[in-house]
Design a protein around this motif. Sequence first.
Motif, mmCIF file in Angstrom:
data_model
loop_
_atom_site.group_PDB
_atom_site.id
_atom_site.type_symbol
_atom_site.label_atom_id
_atom_site.label_comp_id
_atom_site.label_asym_id
_atom_site.label_seq_id
_atom_site.Cartn_x
_atom_site.Cartn_y
_atom_site.Cartn_z
ATOM 1 N N GLU A 12 0.849 -1.211 0.039
ATOM 2 C CA GLU A 12 0.021 -0.104 -0.189
ATOM 3 C C GLU A 12 0.783 1.156 0.071
ATOM 4 N N ARG A 13 0.388 2.263 -0.675
ATOM 5 C CA ARG A 13 1.147 3.476 -0.621
ATOM 6 C C ARG A 13 1.601 4.078 0.578
ATOM 7 N N LYS A 14 0.516 4.113 1.270
ATOM 8 C CA LYS A 14 0.916 4.759 2.846
ATOM 9 C C LYS A 14 1.957 4.073 3.374
ATOM 10 N N LYS A 15 2.585 2.934 3.161
ATOM 11 C CA LYS A 15 3.702 2.020 3.813
ATOM 12 C C LYS A 15 4.780 2.691 3.411
ATOM 13 N N ASN A 16 4.992 3.443 1.966
ATOM 14 C CA ASN A 16 5.945 4.145 1.678
ATOM 15 C C ASN A 16 7.290 3.400 1.399
ATOM 16 N N LEU A 17 6.947 2.014 0.765
ATOM 17 C CA LEU A 17 8.025 1.028 0.291
ATOM 18 C C LEU A 17 8.907 1.575 -0.634
ATOM 19 N N ASN A 18 8.541 2.596 -1.462
ATOM 20 C CA ASN A 18 9.607 3.130 -2.257
ATOM 21 C C ASN A 18 10.836 3.572 -1.605
ATOM 22 N N LEU A 19 10.630 3.930 -0.315
ATOM 23 C CA LEU A 19 11.618 4.677 0.482
ATOM 24 C C LEU A 19 12.693 3.603 0.589
ATOM 25 N N ALA A 20 12.498 2.362 0.737
ATOM 26 C CA ALA A 20 13.542 1.407 0.995
ATOM 27 C C ALA A 20 14.252 1.139 -0.400
ATOM 28 N N ILE A 21 13.617 1.211 -1.523
ATOM 29 C CA ILE A 21 14.311 0.903 -2.967
ATOM 30 C C ILE A 21 15.224 2.237 -3.118
ATOM 31 N N GLU A 22 14.653 3.479 -2.928
ATOM 32 C CA GLU A 22 15.550 4.588 -3.223
ATOM 33 C C GLU A 22 16.846 4.392 -2.113
ATOM 34 N N ALA A 23 16.467 4.298 -0.830
ATOM 35 C CA ALA A 23 17.578 4.377 0.001
ATOM 36 C C ALA A 23 18.515 3.135 -0.369
ATOM 37 N N LEU A 24 18.279 1.945 -0.839
ATOM 38 C CA LEU A 24 18.973 1.143 -1.410
ATOM 39 C C LEU A 24 20.031 1.761 -2.429
ATOM 40 N N LYS A 25 19.414 2.316 -3.554
ATOM 41 C CA LYS A 25 20.160 2.895 -4.426
ATOM 42 C C LYS A 25 21.066 3.948 -4.059
ATOM 43 N N GLU A 26 20.850 4.729 -2.907
ATOM 44 C CA GLU A 26 21.522 5.766 -2.331
ATOM 45 C C GLU A 26 22.487 5.064 -1.419
ATOM 46 N N SER A 27 22.660 3.852 -1.006
ATOM 47 C CA SER A 27 23.446 3.360 -0.058
ATOM 48 C C SER A 27 24.847 3.070 -0.433
ATOM 49 N N LYS A 28 25.711 3.730 0.417
ATOM 50 C CA LYS A 28 27.133 3.604 0.026
ATOM 51 C C LYS A 28 27.752 2.506 0.572
ATOM 52 N N ALA A 29 27.114 1.604 1.178
ATOM 53 C CA ALA A 29 27.802 0.479 1.994
ATOM 54 C C ALA A 29 28.419 -0.431 0.832
ATOM 55 N N LYS A 30 29.854 -0.555 1.040
ATOM 56 C CA LYS A 30 30.660 -1.332 0.149
ATOM 57 C C LYS A 30 31.584 -2.235 1.002
ATOM 58 N N GLY A 31 31.745 -3.569 0.581
ATOM 59 C CA GLY A 31 32.676 -4.335 1.267
ATOM 60 C C GLY A 31 32.634 -5.639 0.430
ATOM 61 N N ASP A 32 32.781 -6.692 1.069
ATOM 62 C CA ASP A 32 32.893 -8.196 0.535
ATOM 63 C C ASP A 32 31.533 -8.453 0.684
ATOM 64 N N PHE A 33 30.593 -7.758 0.459
ATOM 65 C CA PHE A 33 29.206 -8.375 0.251
ATOM 66 C C PHE A 33 28.413 -7.792 -0.754
ATOM 67 N N MET A 34 27.335 -8.306 -1.225
ATOM 68 C CA MET A 34 26.422 -7.985 -2.219
ATOM 69 C C MET A 34 25.055 -7.430 -1.339
ATOM 70 N N LEU A 35 24.472 -6.165 -1.568
ATOM 71 C CA LEU A 35 23.490 -5.522 -0.776
ATOM 72 C C LEU A 35 22.047 -5.833 -1.650
ATOM 73 N N LYS A 36 21.165 -6.839 -1.068
ATOM 74 C CA LYS A 36 19.924 -7.082 -1.646
ATOM 75 C C LYS A 36 18.792 -6.539 -0.803
#
Length: 178
Positions: A12-36
């Motif tokens: 549902e839109r009110k759950k603001n799920l798009n925010l999680a997707i947008e934050a994943l794109k903006e995340s700078k976390a780098k390391g010996d892992f893949m972020l999903k």
Amino acid sequence: TCKVLLSLNRFERKKNLNLAIEALKESKAKGDFMLKLIVAGGFDSRVQENLDHLRELQDLCDRLGMKHSTLFSGEFSPSLLVSMLQDDLDLKVIFLPSITQECKISLLKGSTALIYTPSDEHFGIVPIEAMAQGLPVIAMNSGGPTETVKDNVTGFLCEPAADHLAEAIDKLLLSNSL
């Protein structure tokens, strides 16, 4: 290795799920892992908003250049999900509409953190379920999570903006402080 962020909510839109997707794109976390990111939860194909919102989230992934996959209940098993997460290096987001209770528990046990994006949400049971499994929670600094998530102890509380959420994700993944 693979670090999995889990979002559990109704589609549902009110759950603001798009925010999680947008934050994943903006995340700078780098390391010996893949972020999903796994976006899972309540979905009813008879409810137009659920159908529309899933499509909007898929379109957002496309616009952001993030490979995604959608698996409906009965189309996947835990072993298929694990292989998708490990084997497809380009896959960033998996949508799992209409998950079972068993699947929810399995996801909570196998994830790195819960991303809880609703703002001004009532008490909210999902963060409690996550913390009961030992999973850190990154939630919005409003509503129920302010009563249940202890900032910098059981997770992080942040403002409802992609950059703030991405900062909290990075802090959690790079500091191992929780």
